[in-house]
Scaffold this active site. Structure first.
Site, PDB file in Angstrom:
ATOM      1  N   LEU A 273     -47.661  49.602  -9.973  1.00 63.05           N
ATOM      2  CA  LEU A 273     -49.267  49.976 -10.338  1.00 63.05           C
ATOM      3  C   LEU A 273     -50.305  48.936  -9.448  1.00 63.05           C
ATOM      4  O   LEU A 273     -50.189  47.918  -9.895  1.00 63.05           O
ATOM      5  CB  LEU A 273     -49.385  50.070 -11.610  1.00 63.05           C
ATOM      6  CG  LEU A 273     -50.522  50.490 -12.422  1.00 63.05           C
ATOM      7  CD1 LEU A 273     -50.259  51.076 -13.670  1.00 63.05           C
ATOM      8  CD2 LEU A 273     -51.687  49.170 -12.626  1.00 63.05           C
ATOM      9  N   SER A 274     -51.176  49.697  -9.074  1.00 59.44           N
ATOM     10  CA  SER A 274     -52.295  49.006  -8.295  1.00 59.44           C
ATOM     11  C   SER A 274     -52.044  48.143  -7.062  1.00 59.44           C
ATOM     12  O   SER A 274     -51.165  48.455  -6.580  1.00 59.44           O
ATOM     13  CB  SER A 274     -53.281  47.970  -9.385  1.00 59.44           C
ATOM     14  OG  SER A 274     -54.115  47.582  -8.938  1.00 59.44           O
ATOM     15  N   ASN A 275     -51.967  46.717  -7.173  1.00 52.75           N
ATOM     16  CA  ASN A 275     -51.374  46.059  -6.070  1.00 52.75           C
ATOM     17  C   ASN A 275     -49.917  46.214  -6.167  1.00 52.75           C
ATOM     18  O   ASN A 275     -49.118  46.106  -5.246  1.00 52.75           O
ATOM     19  CB  ASN A 275     -51.888  44.569  -6.425  1.00 52.75           C
ATOM     20  CG  ASN A 275     -53.289  44.140  -5.903  1.00 52.75           C
ATOM     21  OD1 ASN A 275     -53.713  44.956  -5.324  1.00 52.75           O
ATOM     22  ND2 ASN A 275     -53.609  43.048  -6.364  1.00 52.75           N
ATOM     23  N   GLY A 277     -48.326  48.861  -6.947  1.00 49.68           N
ATOM     24  CA  GLY A 277     -48.026  50.228  -6.150  1.00 49.68           C
ATOM     25  C   GLY A 277     -48.051  49.982  -4.750  1.00 49.68           C
ATOM     26  O   GLY A 277     -47.410  50.478  -4.098  1.00 49.68           O
TER      27      GLY A 277
END
Length: 621
Positions: A273-275, A277
């Site tokens: 998720l986010s970084n 991801g």
């Protein structure tokens, strides 16, 4: 088990509440991978200290911070429990209206073992953490390894609310990496850093998560992501692939009678998720050995060569322009865009005046200046929806914090020579730089996000004594991107080094992103990535979830949560569908319908408002 170890377990069992910890470096016929240096720490977690919540359960995770018996010297078990709790609360909406554990998700007690070590990318100056969780009910018939990377700059447990919460109840082992970030802060005041078990030790007395290459000024604090000199973001995909290989090696160690664990008999699912991801998408593009069986990336920070916009580009732009743009009348109803009295925050109005003074906007009234700032961002690809949600990021001053840390990482600077005069130091009296309190320092590894300010560490410098003191630093950070001076070229080179490569066309890949994401807008990240990968012959699935934004944890904030839905349930649903494809023979869909989600409103979230495809959900085995 040796007699000595048995006696040790009997002594500490009452203190650790059923958590037993052993440390090993060698086992007959089992060797750690070559990229692991030093010990592999093996710990067992059963009873009231499990893998998923360290025994806290859902209510404990949502409650007050887990305590330390001796605040200045917490035990490894206490640090782990609090790190897991902090990681959960930083990612998931555990509030009473959020629906976690009722509408979606669960936090069952999952007993098992953990294997943790420091791993090294070739040429790196600092290690990254790798950690494998193996549940006692690991499904040996349907071997599954989930690999993940932390969101943001968090520590190694940073993705537990996504990868652990989904993978462990499915009987999968879960491999984590902090991807060269984390809260292994090094304090020059006492020359200490963080050890493998989360405690603190002097430089030279034990292997540390991060120690600067040279001496650091007595008043400064060195942070791994910003100051390692490695530009870790360029290697996030390699970190993920190393974590996967570490996971296979530790499964060999855990189940020698069934070894070897390989991609021929064990499916590896990557999610983040986010970084995190972005890290799993990087890994997908580097996966020449076909380690990965499928990928689910949530709201990824992904940089596509020649398309979209790089993180540093739009973060530094936002830090300058968004405070003024959000003063525009179209954002009057945006959460956190107005004071309690319904007024434009004075600092944002002052930003408009200062932009005018620097010749960046015209007009003499805030309304005119705000409209021009809005048009500037809109022309750069910012949507109204992204800007409205970004009021939260702006209110919390996250743009400046992210830009300062990433500039230092990209330019490979140390703690004493961060770009634009920034530095990190312990917060003393009245917020001024000082010396860290021992109890605060002891909590950094478990509590901190990996990017100050926060947890007793301040971001200093990059300011002047004007009416808008932070603008000078923001403009300096922006200039590093826009200048053509050779001295700033290392930053642009480092950003280009983070560019993702295309995955193999046959890899099942699903990108899930909130339409209202104001930190990593879809127009700059997921959408150009999906279009680009499709142009390369692949068939990624893409969910652009209406009313979902970047920070599920922010949904507990009054009024903010009313306008949004959480993103995690859609990530779980995508993983469920991937599981069905890999283990149940369900066909991988050619396309997926966009959920018709609805804002949560003032009440609790409901399944109807999420509009999840119930037929796809397989749940824990």
């Amino acid at each position: 088990m040796t007699n000595r170890l048995s006696r040790w377990m009997l002594l500490v069992a009452p203190l650790l509440a059923s958590c037993t910890a052993t440390t090993t470096t060698k086992e007959p016929g089992m060797h750690a991978p070559d990229f692991v240096r030093g010990e592999v720490r093996v710990t067992e977690h059963r009873g009231d200290d499990d893998l998923l919540s360290a025994g806290l359960g859902l209510s404990g995770l949502a409650g007050t911070p887990a305590s330390f018996a001796q605040p200045q010297k917490p035990t490894a078990a206490e640090l782990r429990r609090r790190a897991i709790q902090t990681s959960w609360k930083g990612i998931a909406d555990l509030g009473p209206l959020g629906g976690y554990g009722k509408v979606y998700g669960a936090v069952p007690n999952v007993p098992g073992r953990e294997y943790q070590a420091f791993a090294w990318i070739p040429g790196a100056q600092s290690p990254h953490r790798v950690l494998l969780q193996i549940p006692d009910d690991f499904d040996r018939a349907r071997r599954c390894l989930v690999v993940t990377a932390s969101s943001g700059s968090r520590g190694v447990y940073g993705a537990i609310a996504l990868a652990g919460a989904w993978g462990l109840p499915h009987g999968c082992a879960v491999a984590y990496t902090d991807k060269g970030t984390g809260a292994g802060y090094f304090d020059a005041a006492d020359d200490t850093g963080v050890t493998l078990d989360g405690g603190r030790a002097k430089r030279g007395s034990a292997p540390l998560e991060f120690e600067p290459a040279g001496n650091v000024h007595h008043g400064n604090i060195a942070v791994k992501h910003a100051h390692s000199g490695d530009n870790p973001e360029a290697d996030w995909g390699r970190h993920v692939l190393q974590a996967a290989r570490f996971g296979l090696a530790m499964l060999d160690r855990a189940f020698p009678e069934q070894a070897p664990f390989t991609t021929d008999n064990t499916r590896i699912i990557a999610t983040g998720l986010s970084n995190g991801g972005g890290a799993v998408l990087q890994a997908a593009g580097l996966d020449d050995d076909h380690l990965l069986a499928g990928v689910v990336a949530l709201e990824p920070n992904v940089h596509v060569p020649g398309q979209g916009r790089a993180l540093y580009d739009y973060v530094t732009e936002a830090s300058i322009w968004l405070p003024c743009a959000l003063a525009d009348t179209r954002f009057e109803a945006a959460p956190m865009a107005r004071t309690a009295q319904g007024e434009v925050p004075p600092a944002w109005a002052q930003r408009c005046h200062q932009l005018h003074e620097h010749g960046l906007v015209g007009g003499t009234r805030v309304s005119v200046q705000a409209a021009e700032a809005y048009q500037h961002l809109h022309a750069g690809g910012w949507t109204d929806e992204a800007m409205a949600t970004a009021a939260s990021t702006t209110a919390f001053d996250l743009w400046r914090a992210v830009a300062a840390a990433y500039a230092s990482a990209y330019m490979r600077r140390g703690a004493d020579d961060m770009p634009c005069g920034f530095r990190y130091a312990a917060m003393g009296a009245k917020g001024a730089p000082g010396i860290a309190d021992a109890a605060v320092r002891a909590r950094w590894w478990s509590d901190a996000s990996g990017i100050p300010p926060g947890n007793g560490v301040g971001l200093y410098g990059g300011a002047d004594h004007s009416l808008d003191p932070n603008l000078v630093g923001a403009r300096c950070l922006r200039a590093l991107w826009e200048d053509t001076d050779p001295s700033t070229q290392p930053l642009r080179d480092s950003v280009e080094a983070t560019a993702v490569k295309a995955p193999r066309p046959s890899l099942p890949l699903w990108v899930v992103h909130g339409a209202s994401d104001g930190l990593l807008p879809t127009a700059f990240t997921s959408e150009p990535y999906v279009d680009w990968v499709r142009s390369k012959g692949a068939h990624p699935l893409y969910w652009k979830v209406p009313y979902a934004q970047h920070f599920d944890a922010f949904l507990a904030v009054p009024e903010f949560g009313d306008k949004h839905v959480p993103l995690l349930p859609y990530g779980y649903a995508a993983l469920d569908r991937l599981w069905s494809h890999l283990y149940e023979g369900a066909p991988w869909p050619a396309v997926v319908p966009t959920p018709e989600s609805q804002p949560r409103g003032s009440g609790a979230i409901t399944a109807a408002k999420l509009d999840l495809p119930a037929a796809w959900t397989v749940g824990p085995k």
